[in-house]
Enzyme design. Structure first.
Site, short mmCIF file in Angstrom:
data_model
loop_
_atom_site.label_atom_id
_atom_site.label_comp_id
_atom_site.label_asym_id
_atom_site.label_seq_id
_atom_site.Cartn_x
_atom_site.Cartn_y
_atom_site.Cartn_z
N GLU A 120 0.82 -1.21 0.00
CA GLU A 120 0.00 0.00 0.00
C GLU A 120 0.86 1.27 0.00
OE1 GLU A 120 -0.34 -2.61 1.95
OE2 GLU A 120 -2.44 -3.16 2.19
N ILE A 172 23.56 -1.59 -20.44
CA ILE A 172 23.85 -2.58 -19.39
C ILE A 172 22.89 -3.76 -19.45
CG2 ILE A 172 24.16 -2.81 -16.88
CD1 ILE A 172 26.25 -1.09 -18.39
N CYS A 189 10.52 -2.48 -4.36
CA CYS A 189 10.57 -3.73 -3.60
C CYS A 189 11.08 -4.86 -4.46
CB CYS A 189 9.16 -4.12 -3.15
SG CYS A 189 8.35 -2.87 -2.19
N HIS A 245 19.95 6.61 -12.49
CA HIS A 245 19.11 6.67 -11.29
C HIS A 245 18.34 7.96 -11.20
CE1 HIS A 245 22.09 3.55 -10.52
NE2 HIS A 245 21.06 2.95 -9.98
N GLU A 283 29.65 1.64 -12.10
CA GLU A 283 28.98 2.89 -11.78
C GLU A 283 30.03 3.93 -11.44
OE1 GLU A 283 28.57 4.10 -8.19
OE2 GLU A 283 27.85 5.90 -9.20
C1 LIG Z 1 19.48 -3.56 -8.96
N1 LIG Z 1 18.73 -3.73 -7.75
C2 LIG Z 1 18.16 -4.93 -7.46
C3 LIG Z 1 18.34 -5.46 -6.19
N2 LIG Z 1 17.80 -6.64 -5.86
C4 LIG Z 1 17.07 -7.31 -6.77
N3 LIG Z 1 16.54 -8.48 -6.45
N4 LIG Z 1 16.87 -6.83 -8.01
C5 LIG Z 1 17.39 -5.64 -8.40
O1 LIG Z 1 17.19 -5.23 -9.54
N5 LIG Z 1 19.07 -4.81 -5.27
C6 LIG Z 1 19.79 -3.61 -5.60
C7 LIG Z 1 19.05 -2.84 -6.62
C8 LIG Z 1 17.80 -2.28 -6.02
N6 LIG Z 1 17.05 -1.65 -7.00
C9 LIG Z 1 15.80 -1.94 -7.37
C10 LIG Z 1 15.36 -1.24 -8.47
C11 LIG Z 1 14.08 -1.42 -8.92
C12 LIG Z 1 13.25 -2.31 -8.27
C13 LIG Z 1 11.87 -2.42 -8.77
O2 LIG Z 1 11.51 -1.67 -9.65
N7 LIG Z 1 11.03 -3.30 -8.27
C14 LIG Z 1 9.69 -3.37 -8.74
C15 LIG Z 1 9.19 -4.79 -8.74
C16 LIG Z 1 9.87 -5.62 -9.81
C17 LIG Z 1 9.03 -6.85 -10.05
O3 LIG Z 1 9.13 -7.83 -9.34
N8 LIG Z 1 8.15 -6.78 -11.00
C18 LIG Z 1 7.22 -7.84 -11.29
C19 LIG Z 1 5.87 -7.56 -10.64
C20 LIG Z 1 5.36 -6.22 -11.06
C21 LIG Z 1 4.08 -5.77 -10.35
O4 LIG Z 1 4.11 -4.96 -9.44
N9 LIG Z 1 2.94 -6.26 -10.82
C22 LIG Z 1 1.68 -5.76 -10.37
C23 LIG Z 1 0.64 -6.11 -11.41
C24 LIG Z 1 1.05 -5.62 -12.77
C25 LIG Z 1 0.48 -4.29 -13.17
O5 LIG Z 1 -0.72 -4.23 -13.46
O6 LIG Z 1 1.26 -3.31 -13.23
C26 LIG Z 1 1.31 -6.41 -9.06
O7 LIG Z 1 1.88 -7.47 -8.71
O8 LIG Z 1 0.49 -5.84 -8.36
C27 LIG Z 1 7.07 -7.98 -12.80
O9 LIG Z 1 7.58 -7.12 -13.53
O10 LIG Z 1 6.45 -8.95 -13.22
C28 LIG Z 1 8.80 -2.52 -7.86
O11 LIG Z 1 7.72 -2.17 -8.39
O12 LIG Z 1 9.11 -2.22 -6.72
C29 LIG Z 1 13.68 -3.02 -7.18
C30 LIG Z 1 14.99 -2.83 -6.71
N1 LIG Z 2 21.52 -6.31 -16.52
C1 LIG Z 2 20.88 -5.63 -15.43
C2 LIG Z 2 21.89 -5.13 -14.44
C3 LIG Z 2 21.34 -4.27 -13.36
S1 LIG Z 2 22.41 -4.09 -12.04
C4 LIG Z 2 20.07 -4.48 -15.98
O1 LIG Z 2 20.44 -3.97 -17.00
O2 LIG Z 2 19.07 -4.10 -15.35
ZN LIG Z 3 23.49 -2.13 -12.27
#
Ligand SMILES: CN1c2c(nc(N)[nH]c2=O)NC[C@@H]1CNc1ccc(C(=O)N[C@@H](CCC(=O)N[C@@H](CCC(=O)N[C@@H](CCC(=O)O)C(=O)O)C(=O)O)C(=O)O)cc1
Ligand SMILES: N[C@@H](CCS)C(=O)O
Ligand SMILES: [Zn+2]
Length: 758
Positions: A25, A422, A507, A685, A656
């Site tokens: 939320e 990347i 998340c 970013h 980076e």
């Molecule tokens: C590079 N980073 C990452 C880290 N750790 C990871 N496990 N992955 C990483 O990329 N650690 C260091 C950094 C931290 N940075 C980030 C950057 C961005 C995000 C991010 O954008 N997270 C998204 C969720 C990503 C995901 O799981 N997407 C799914 C589900 C999407 C969703 O929300 N779906 C909706 C329904 C769809 C709709 O109608 O839009 C739902 O479930 O309700 C997917 O793409 O399928 C975020 O939104 O927070 C995280 C860390």
């Molecule tokens: N190949 C990944 C690295 C993120 S750290 C990307 O381009 O999102």
């Molecule tokens: Zn990266």
């Protein structure tokens, strides 16, 4: 000095609780506010609802006096800076929200404060800026308001604050005069502000305050420990203050324990999951008069606590301390809310798991058992079960770099200063919705694949139009760079709702690595192959490295971490070979989390780096000489681990550097780094688009320190969080700038580029 009258510390507690919301939320409320779809009042209301829900839940789970001030609209370190008045002038805006989010996210006018890892977790905090002239002025409004909100529900709470020593150790010093300066120099002034906050909380009737000092468990210098001792003697000397509970975590309190024991603080928190030497190390006598808050339930993983060893540890502590309370090892911020929200996990796995709510129940259950355990009774401490090491034989190493570089240059024939990205391109709402529909059974596999292919084609055509030299498929099929691989490897389980905050509104759902890892079938090959079939340009295959897959998962504890990482490395190795067999000549294996697993204690770091590097080399060692291996690191303060990055022996490394203002390039290790290097010239970013002149300037600065034959041109991370208009504009400028610079240099060879020139 008056000795405060303080009620006993609760027998069971947790150091903190998740705050993003069971259905995320807070994410939705924040993003609605930032997009102008909701008002500040709406956002505040959403926050209040979340806090009320958490306190009510914790009370229902049996916690007396739950923690408060663990909620944050963005980050608790940022909240602490605001509470202390440490707001750099350039961020001040018309409203409190404007100021707060300008610090967190920046505005058109001003870049945000730096963001970095919270110790060795996957949570990121906003780095406060402290200078010699920072004016500290306490504003206890937030912690006081939360005490009142909980009281309306009939609950007394224990406000949680980041402690003054950790706050200053995590802050970045800013120049404010000629002399060199460390934020910890400002401790006396910061303590003045903390005193005012404590006084305000005491006036509110608060009986205990929790001061989080995880930095004290990270092996500190004597001067830092002296400062910590002085700080808590000074806060302890306050008249009419609440009881002081100083929580150390993420490791053994070590030398900080006698220091804290020698101050008037009434309770000390110990992480008994990571700091198992607490039970064997010399025990300061002064602890006999204090409450030890024993973190026997892990706040860092999703495994069920073994009750007997935990109870034995609690009983042993009770023999030595004034009293013992049962707790989590750290805040539960790092685990999902509730196992009951998962409906697709195997029952045999579910029996091994505990999420936040289950951990609260473990804490109260252990406290109840401890309460009825007669003095001197209880199970005896079992010898710690050492994980059983396994040591698979090392595969043969790759040829020396010079041999590979010559083979790659002849095969790839890239121009000098090759441009690339990347890996990820913007993740669109349509794709996310399609993935959600696929999971819900509302969209067929074939139609989902068709949409992913459509996106790959769009990304390939865009890159061709922009004139990039090494293309990518854009990673549209991936929900996350770790979860996606976990979904396709044996030995992992993934959750539907197990969201954990990474930063602000972002998340992840960390996968659960519970068994032996093996790759059944190829994972990424069909997407990379499809992209390759669309274009005559080289397409780079894209994989996540073994250290990062493990770092961003919850990991089994019965094997040494190294051996788990080696298993994942062997799975990645299978994928590298299959990509190569499918004609992919450039393969990037990302290790953004290489720095993250670095042990907090210096003495343990060398061994870790040695096996982490070995794992990477295992993963990539199957590639032939002609295949160019790239790696990518970000989020990582790479300057601390340059020797290890060199040790990865990748042909090309992208790193980076935009956010560290190119600082890394001044490191001597960079000049000694013999292979291809792509220090990011575009900070992805930020929504800001750099113009061509700016990119050109960065490139020319790069060429002052690096020979042109080694330089690659790329953004500093993947583009998944940006929009297409931003990406198109920025990459257009990146290519324009590269072409201008290319015209003025000749290649020195060595990155797999040839000598044809621009
Ligand atoms: C590079 N980073 C990452 C880290 N750790 C990871 N496990 N992955 C990483 O990329 N650690 C260091 C950094 C931290 N940075 C980030 C950057 C961005 C995000 C991010 O954008 N997270 C998204 C969720 C990503 C995901 O799981 N997407 C799914 C589900 C999407 C969703 O929300 N779906 C909706 C329904 C769809 C709709 O109608 O839009 C739902 O479930 O309700 C997917 O793409 O399928 C975020 O939104 O927070 C995280 C860390
Ligand atoms: N190949 C990944 C690295 C993120 S750290 C990307 O381009 O999102
Ligand atoms: Zn990266």
């Amino acid at each position: 000095m008056t000795t405060p009258r303080i009620s006993p510390f609760p027998a069971a507690t947790v150091l903190g609780y998740p705050r993003i919301g069971r259905r995320r939320e807070l994410k939705r409320a924040l993003e609605a506010y930032w997009d102008g779809r909701a008002t500040a009042a709406g956002l505040r209301r959403a926050g209040l609802d979340l806090r009320r829900e958490s306190w009510t839940r914790l009370a229902a789970l049996g916690l007396d006096r739950p923690p408060s001030n663990t909620f944050s609209l963005y980050d608790h370190v940022l909240d602490t800076a605001v509470m202390l008045g440490a707001v750099p002038e350039r961020y001040r805006g018309p409203s409190a929200e404007d100021t707060y989010f300008a610090m967190a996210r920046g505005t058109d006018r001003v870049a945000p404060l730096r963001m970095t890892k919270w110790f060795d977790t996957n949570y990121h905090y906003i780095v406060p800026e402290i200078g010699p002239d920072t004016v500290f002025a306490a504003d206890p409004g937030k912690p006081v308001a939360e005490v009142r909100e909980a009281r309306e529900l009939g609950l007394s709470t224990r406000p949680v604050l980041v402690g003054p020593v950790t706050f200053l150790l995590l802050a970045q010093g800013v120049p404010g005069g000629a002399r060199r300066f460390a934020p910890l120099d400002r401790l006396p002034d910061v303590l003045g502000a903390y005193k005012n906050v404590l006084a305000a909380l005491a006036a509110e009737g608060v009986d205990w305050v929790q001061l989080d000092e995880p930095a004290l468990a990270a092996g500190r210098t004597e001067a830092e420990l002296d400062a910590a001792g002085a700080a808590y003697r000074r806060l302890g000397a306050l008249p009419d203050r609440p009881g002081l509970f100083v929580a150390t975590y993420f490791g053994s309190a070590g030398a900080a324990l006698p220091v804290l024991a020698d101050t008037p603080v009434e309770a000390i928190g110990l992480d008994l999951v990571r700091g198992d030497d607490h039970l064997t190390a010399a025990w300061p006598e002064a602890l006999a008069g204090k409450t030890v808050v024993a973190g026997v339930v892990s706040g860092r993983d999703v495994w069920r606590t073994e009750p007997e060893p935990a109870l034995a540890a609690l009983a042993a502590l009770r023999e030595r301390a004034g009293s013992v309370s049962v707790s989590t090892s750290c805040s539960l911020l790092h685990v999902p809310y509730d196992l009951a929200a998962e409906t697709t996990l195997e029952p045999a796995l579910v029996r091994r798991l505990a999420f936040a709510d289950q951990k609260v129940a473990e804490v109260t259950g252990l406290a109840a058992r401890l309460a009825v355990l007669p003095p001197g009774g209880g199970p005896s401490l079992p010898p710690p079960a050492a994980p059983v090491p396994t040591r698979p034989p090392a595969p043969p190493a790759r040829s020396p770099y010079e041999v590979r570089a010559a083979a790659q240059a002849a095969h790839l024939r890239l121009p000098p200063l090759p441009t690339t990205t990347i890996g990820s391109f913007p993740q669109t709402g349509e794709l996310r919705a399609a993935r959600a529909a696929l999971a819900a059974g509302e969209l067929g596999e074939a139609e989902y694949d068709r949409r992913v292919r459509g996106e790959i084609e769009r990304v390939v055509r865009l890159q061709e139009r922009l004139g990039l030299d090494v293309l990518v498929h854009g990673e549209p099929e991936r929900n996350d760079m770790v979860q996606y691989f976990a979904e396709h490897l044996d030995g992992f389980a993934v959750t539907r709702n197990g969201w954990v905050q990474s930063y602000g509104s972002r998340c992840t759902r960390p996968p659960i690595l519970h068994g032996d890892v093996r790759r059944g079938a190829p994972i990424t090959v069909r997407w990379a192959e499809y992209a390759r079939s669309l274009t005559a340009m080289p397409v780079k295959g894209m994989l996540t490295g073994p250290v990062t897959i493990v770092a961003w998962s919850f990991v089994r504890r019965d094997l040494p971490l190294r051996d788990v990482v080696f298993q994942v490395a062997d799975a990645v190795r299978d994928e590298v070979r299959d990509l190569e067999d499918a004609g992919i000549s450039i393969i990037q294996v990302d290790e953004p989390a290489l720095r993250e697993l670095l042990p907090l204690r210096a003495a343990d770091q060398e061994a870790y780096l040695a096996w982490a590097v070995e794992a990477y080399r295992r993963a990539t060692s199957g590639a032939g000489d002609r295949t160019q291996i790239h790696t990518h690191l970000c989020y990582s303060d790479a300057d601390q681990i340059l020797a290890a990055i060199d040790g990865l022996d990748a042909d090309v490394t992208s790193i980076e550097s935009a956010r560290s203002h190119g600082r890394i390039l001044t490191e001597p290790a960079v000049a000694a780094f013999a292979r291809g290097l792509g220090p990011g010239v575009y900070d992805i970013h930020s929504p800001r688009v750099p113009d061509a002149a700016e990119v050109e300037k960065s490139l020319r600065a790069l060429l002052d320190v690096l020979p042109p034959g080694r330089v690659w041109v790329n953004p500093d991370c993947g583009l998944k969080t940006r929009t297409y208009p931003q990406v198109e504009a920025a990459l257009t400028n990146l290519v324009t700038a590269t072409r201008r610079v290319r015209d003025t240099v000749t290649s020195g060879g060595g990155t797999g580029t040839d000598a044809r020139g621009g």
